[in-house]
Structure formats: C-alpha cells, structure tokens
Write a protein that holds these residues in place. Sequence first.
Motif, PDB file in Angstrom:
ATOM      1  N   MET A   1       0.847  -1.187   0.000  1.00 38.32           N
ATOM      2  CA  MET A   1       0.000   0.000   0.000  1.00 38.32           C
ATOM      3  C   MET A   1       0.890   1.246   0.000  1.00 38.32           C
ATOM      4  O   MET A   1       1.853   1.335   0.743  1.00 38.32           O
ATOM      5  N   ALA A   2       0.601   2.203  -0.800  1.00 31.53           N
ATOM      6  CA  ALA A   2       1.377   3.435  -0.857  1.00 31.53           C
ATOM      7  C   ALA A   2       0.720   4.503   0.010  1.00 31.53           C
ATOM      8  O   ALA A   2      -0.450   4.799  -0.145  1.00 31.53           O
ATOM      9  N   TYR A   3       1.495   5.046   0.931  1.00 31.90           N
ATOM     10  CA  TYR A   3       0.977   6.098   1.807  1.00 31.90           C
ATOM     11  C   TYR A   3       1.619   7.422   1.434  1.00 31.90           C
ATOM     12  O   TYR A   3       2.769   7.471   1.013  1.00 31.90           O
ATOM     13  N   LYS A   4       0.878   8.498   1.646  1.00 36.81           N
ATOM     14  CA  LYS A   4       1.309   9.848   1.300  1.00 36.81           C
ATOM     15  C   LYS A   4       2.665  10.156   1.926  1.00 36.81           C
ATOM     16  O   LYS A   4       3.562  10.670   1.271  1.00 36.81           O
ATOM     17  N   ASP A   5       2.823   9.815   3.205  1.00 38.40           N
ATOM     18  CA  ASP A   5       4.048  10.089   3.949  1.00 38.40           C
ATOM     19  C   ASP A   5       4.333   8.902   4.870  1.00 38.40           C
ATOM     20  O   ASP A   5       3.943   8.910   6.039  1.00 38.40           O
ATOM     21  N   PRO A   6       5.016   7.858   4.349  1.00 40.94           N
ATOM     22  CA  PRO A   6       5.235   6.633   5.134  1.00 40.94           C
ATOM     23  C   PRO A   6       5.954   6.876   6.466  1.00 40.94           C
ATOM     24  O   PRO A   6       5.718   6.165   7.430  1.00 40.94           O
ATOM     25  N   VAL A  20      -4.913   2.163  10.180  1.00 41.43           N
ATOM     26  CA  VAL A  20      -3.851   3.025   9.664  1.00 41.43           C
ATOM     27  C   VAL A  20      -4.067   4.423  10.234  1.00 41.43           C
ATOM     28  O   VAL A  20      -5.174   4.961  10.183  1.00 41.43           O
ATOM     29  N   ILE A  21      -2.984   4.973  10.795  1.00 38.13           N
ATOM     30  CA  ILE A  21      -3.049   6.292  11.439  1.00 38.13           C
ATOM     31  C   ILE A  21      -2.087   7.242  10.738  1.00 38.13           C
ATOM     32  O   ILE A  21      -0.902   6.932  10.585  1.00 38.13           O
ATOM     33  N   GLU A  22      -2.618   8.400  10.328  1.00 39.77           N
ATOM     34  CA  GLU A  22      -1.783   9.463   9.772  1.00 39.77           C
ATOM     35  C   GLU A  22      -1.305  10.317  10.936  1.00 39.77           C
ATOM     36  O   GLU A  22      -2.111  10.759  11.768  1.00 39.77           O
ATOM     37  N   LEU A  23       0.009  10.528  11.028  1.00 32.53           N
ATOM     38  CA  LEU A  23       0.588  11.319  12.104  1.00 32.53           C
ATOM     39  C   LEU A  23       0.602  12.801  11.743  1.00 32.53           C
ATOM     40  O   LEU A  23       0.659  13.158  10.570  1.00 32.53           O
ATOM     41  N   ALA A 165       5.064   3.021   8.929  1.00 36.71           N
ATOM     42  CA  ALA A 165       4.918   2.468   7.570  1.00 36.71           C
ATOM     43  C   ALA A 165       6.237   2.472   6.797  1.00 36.71           C
ATOM     44  O   ALA A 165       6.502   1.550   6.016  1.00 36.71           O
ATOM     45  N   ALA A 166       7.078   3.472   7.021  1.00 32.23           N
ATOM     46  CA  ALA A 166       8.368   3.561   6.311  1.00 32.23           C
ATOM     47  C   ALA A 166       9.266   2.350   6.623  1.00 32.23           C
ATOM     48  O   ALA A 166      10.131   1.997   5.812  1.00 32.23           O
ATOM     49  N   ASP A 167       9.037   1.713   7.765  1.00 35.30           N
ATOM     50  CA  ASP A 167       9.866   0.568   8.181  1.00 35.30           C
ATOM     51  C   ASP A 167       9.280  -0.766   7.715  1.00 35.30           C
ATOM     52  O   ASP A 167       9.954  -1.788   7.793  1.00 35.30           O
ATOM     53  N   ALA A 168       8.032  -0.762   7.318  1.00 31.22           N
ATOM     54  CA  ALA A 168       7.353  -2.005   6.918  1.00 31.22           C
ATOM     55  C   ALA A 168       7.624  -2.249   5.441  1.00 31.22           C
ATOM     56  O   ALA A 168       7.228  -1.451   4.597  1.00 31.22           O
ATOM     57  N   GLU A 169       8.293  -3.310   5.145  1.00 29.66           N
ATOM     58  CA  GLU A 169       8.651  -3.714   3.771  1.00 29.66           C
ATOM     59  C   GLU A 169       9.209  -2.546   2.985  1.00 29.66           C
ATOM     60  O   GLU A 169       8.563  -1.929   2.173  1.00 29.66           O
TER      61      GLU A 169
END
Length: 169
Positions: A1-6, A20-23, A165-169
Amino acid sequence: MAYKDPENTILLETTKGDVVIELYPDLAPGHVERIKELAREGAYDGVVFHRVIDGFMAQTGDVKFGKQGGSSFNPGRAGMGGSDKPDLKAEFSNANHGRGACSMARSQSPNSANSQFFICFDDAAFLNRQYTVWGQVIEGMDNVDKIKRGEPVQDPDSIVSMRVAADAE
C-alpha cells in the motif's frame, strides 16, 4: 500500500483488525516523535486496550503494566504506567477530538503524557485544547469500533503490532 508520507504513517495491527493512522508532526512534533520511537522499539506490541468507553474512546499504550508477556504485566494496574522515557511537554492545539482522532492520555498534569494514547469513537470536542492530538485514523476505524468495551476491560483486546509504515517492507 502506498501512503502519502510513510515516515508519518502508523500501521496498527489489533486483535480486531488493521488500523492506519496518519501522524501530525506539524501539530505535535514531540508526541509524534515519541509514538514513532516506541513503535520502532516494539514497545506497543502486546499492549492491551485497558479502558474502552462506548461512544467515547479506546485507550491503550501502557507499555509498563499493559504489555502482555512483559515483565511488569499486571491487568489490575494497566493504565497506571508508561515508558521509561521522560514525560512529554503538552502540545495542545485547536485540532478537534472527532471520530478517529488519536490523542495522548495524561494525568491531571498537562505535561504528564508519556506512552498511553486513545482513539476517539465519536466527537469529544470537550477534550480540545486539553489533550494533545497527534494523529487521525485514515483506514480501519471499523476495526477500532469492534474493540471490547470496559473500565477495566475483562479479557481485553490488544495491539498485535505497531509499526511506522516507512519501516514495513
């Protein structure tokens, strides 16, 4: 899944499903840093949702007494502990405690937030400018709605894993 700001997205796996939580680093930089730091240490993995009030919020994050399998795990004291890190300075804002808002729990002292946090089920605007909002659920709020209620919760749901998210895969 692509997130705006992993780097500023949290992947929360609970016993009821994924969230999923946006910080909000611009709103609460110190709190966002702490959440990411504890998530990266695996501190939240296994932590129970110890206080869940229907129509209000689900609280978790006691990494001391609420972590199943942890050396200090004590269901009767879950909600009374935090991490070994220093408490955070309040970062109150005008952000609304609406449905899906993620905010830091604290004691009576405004500068006492540490590791515990809650996710609002419904609008809780009476908390505005008194608690620090650090994020917003952007996916999986239906799973948050399924978390078992109680004060304290008997046989509570828990965080299976919490990752940046930046650390996941």
